[in-house]
Write a protein that holds these residues in place. Structure first.
Motif, PDB file in Angstrom:
ATOM      1  N   CYS A 179       0.910  -1.324  -0.036  1.00 27.35           N
ATOM      2  CA  CYS A 179      -0.105   0.087  -0.089  1.00 27.35           C
ATOM      3  C   CYS A 179       0.706   1.271   0.009  1.00 27.35           C
ATOM      4  O   CYS A 179       0.294   2.286  -0.705  1.00 27.35           O
ATOM      5  N   LEU A 180       1.837   1.192   0.798  1.00 26.83           N
ATOM      6  CA  LEU A 180       2.709   2.387   0.877  1.00 26.83           C
ATOM      7  C   LEU A 180       3.439   2.750  -0.391  1.00 26.83           C
ATOM      8  O   LEU A 180       3.687   4.163  -0.784  1.00 26.83           O
ATOM      9  N   LEU A 181       3.686   1.679  -0.926  1.00 26.50           N
ATOM     10  CA  LEU A 181       4.365   1.793  -2.439  1.00 26.50           C
ATOM     11  C   LEU A 181       3.591   2.705  -3.469  1.00 26.50           C
ATOM     12  O   LEU A 181       3.962   3.171  -4.393  1.00 26.50           O
ATOM     13  N   ASN A 182       2.234   2.745  -3.065  1.00 24.66           N
ATOM     14  CA  ASN A 182       1.242   3.659  -4.148  1.00 24.66           C
ATOM     15  C   ASN A 182       1.220   4.863  -3.675  1.00 24.66           C
ATOM     16  O   ASN A 182       0.453   5.917  -4.302  1.00 24.66           O
ATOM     17  N   LEU A 183       1.882   5.532  -2.561  1.00 29.42           N
ATOM     18  CA  LEU A 183       1.807   6.743  -2.144  1.00 29.42           C
ATOM     19  C   LEU A 183       2.993   7.783  -2.726  1.00 29.42           C
ATOM     20  O   LEU A 183       3.977   7.166  -3.553  1.00 29.42           O
ATOM     21  N   PRO A 184       2.658   8.998  -3.203  1.00 28.27           N
ATOM     22  CA  PRO A 184       3.519   9.886  -3.955  1.00 28.27           C
ATOM     23  C   PRO A 184       5.078   9.825  -3.259  1.00 28.27           C
ATOM     24  O   PRO A 184       5.096   9.954  -2.026  1.00 28.27           O
ATOM     25  N   ASP A 185       5.976   9.873  -4.158  1.00 30.76           N
ATOM     26  CA  ASP A 185       7.374   9.783  -3.647  1.00 30.76           C
ATOM     27  C   ASP A 185       7.749  10.986  -2.846  1.00 30.76           C
ATOM     28  O   ASP A 185       8.641  11.016  -1.892  1.00 30.76           O
ATOM     29  N   GLU A 186       7.240  12.046  -2.901  1.00 27.02           N
ATOM     30  CA  GLU A 186       7.633  13.438  -2.450  1.00 27.02           C
ATOM     31  C   GLU A 186       7.278  13.264  -0.667  1.00 27.02           C
ATOM     32  O   GLU A 186       7.995  13.981   0.007  1.00 27.02           O
ATOM     33  N   ILE A 187       6.205  12.508  -0.390  1.00 23.69           N
ATOM     34  CA  ILE A 187       6.023  12.469   0.922  1.00 23.69           C
ATOM     35  C   ILE A 187       7.103  11.617   2.070  1.00 23.69           C
ATOM     36  O   ILE A 187       7.138  11.980   3.014  1.00 23.69           O
TER      37      ILE A 187
END
Length: 305
Positions: A179-187
């Motif tokens: 799931c975390l891999l789907n979050l935007p890189d900048e966060i």
């Protein structure tokens, strides 16, 4: 003859140094249950959450947005994000209610849906500093085949009480990572964190059950107390004492989820001065008394309806 190779060359022949980011997933709970009512305001806690419902009908309200929970959405909620939940009634902040129980093997989704109930999968976890200090928001992702398969297996493990086994714990962490891999890189970009703050945080995470003062941490960092306090808050957005209390509350939640210890024992083990202090800090952080929180856990586990 070439001769013998050095141990260093045999272990890693490259001369390029790699500095990987640390990721430590600490699971607090992973559950699958049935909701009949879920009308709550300000569901703000100091850890991450992932939500998924197969049956539509419940919603999350964050700021001015309403986010549906259904089979096509997975919600990823960073720590300290304040939101409200709704299932049967319009939002009424003065009339909160949670009614539900554990999802068991004899339950089926069609029957729940016809009776106006929903299934609800949730897991709570922390990632440590600096990943627990990302911006407050709600991320909505669409589950791919990998996440869908993991959800199916984990829900089954929750129903059969196998979720705390080593294999299923690994699977739960695999779901979180997917799931975390789907979050935007900048966060994840934490910038250049001062090594003195990193060192002090590592010390706090290993010793938060003991009394820790700003003077002690500043001395370890070889800084003036006020300068250290400013740098710590600038780096984490909270004070050192708030961070210590955050870790103590997280530890108390973990013990309530995974032990039969009394609240007096938990308060002592987590570093609170007494039961009254523990209850005061816990309620301020979790918006509920520890005794009520523990009762809710019994309900979730199916100990009481």
């Amino acid at each position: 003859m070439a001769g013998k190779l050095s141990e260093e060359i045999k272990i890693d022949p490259s001369t390029v140094h790699q500095n990987f980011k640390e990721l430590s997933i600490k699971l607090f709970c992973c559950r699958y249950w049935i909701l009949e009512e879920w009308e709550c305001d300000d569901l703000k806690v100091p850890f991450w959450r992932i939500y998924h419902n197969s049956i539509g009908g419940s919603t999350i309200r964050f700021k001015n947005s309403t986010v549906p929970l259904n089979d096509e959405n997975i919600l990823i909620i960073p720590p300290n994000t304040s939101f409200s939940s709704q299932l049967k009634r319009n939002f009424n902040f003065s009339d909160e209610s949670i009614i539900g129980r554990k999802f068991i093997q004899t339950d089926n989704l069609a029957s729940l849906k016809s009776n106006g109930r929903v299934d609800h999968f949730f897991t709570h976890f922390s990632l440590g500093y600096p990943l627990d200090f990302v911006a407050n928001t709600i991320y909505v992702i669409t589950p791919d085949d990998t996440i869908g398969h993991l959800l199916k297996e984990i829900k089954k493990a929750c129903m059969t009480d196998q979720i705390t086994s080593m294999k299923e714990s690994l699977r739960a962490k695999q779901l979180i990572e997917a799931c975390l891999l789907n979050l935007p890189d900048e966060i994840w970009d934490s910038g250049n964190i001062d090594h003195r703050i990193l060192k002090s945080i590592q010390f706090v995470e290993g010793n938060f059950r003991r009394k820790i003062t700003n003077e002690q941490l500043a001395d370890m960092a070889n800084m003036a107390v006020n300068s250290f306090a400013r740098l710590f808050k600038m780096s984490t957005r909270i004070t050192t004492q708030q961070y210590i209390l955050k870790l103590r509350v997280e530890a108390s939640c973990h013990l309530m989820h995974h032990s039969n210890k009394s609240l007096d024992e938990i308060s002592y083990e987590c570093g609170f001065s007494d039961r009254h202090h523990f209850s005061k800090i816990f309620k301020k952080t979790m918006k509920v008394n520890p005794s009520d929180y523990k009762k809710q856990l019994k309900m979730v586990n199916g100990i009481s309806e």
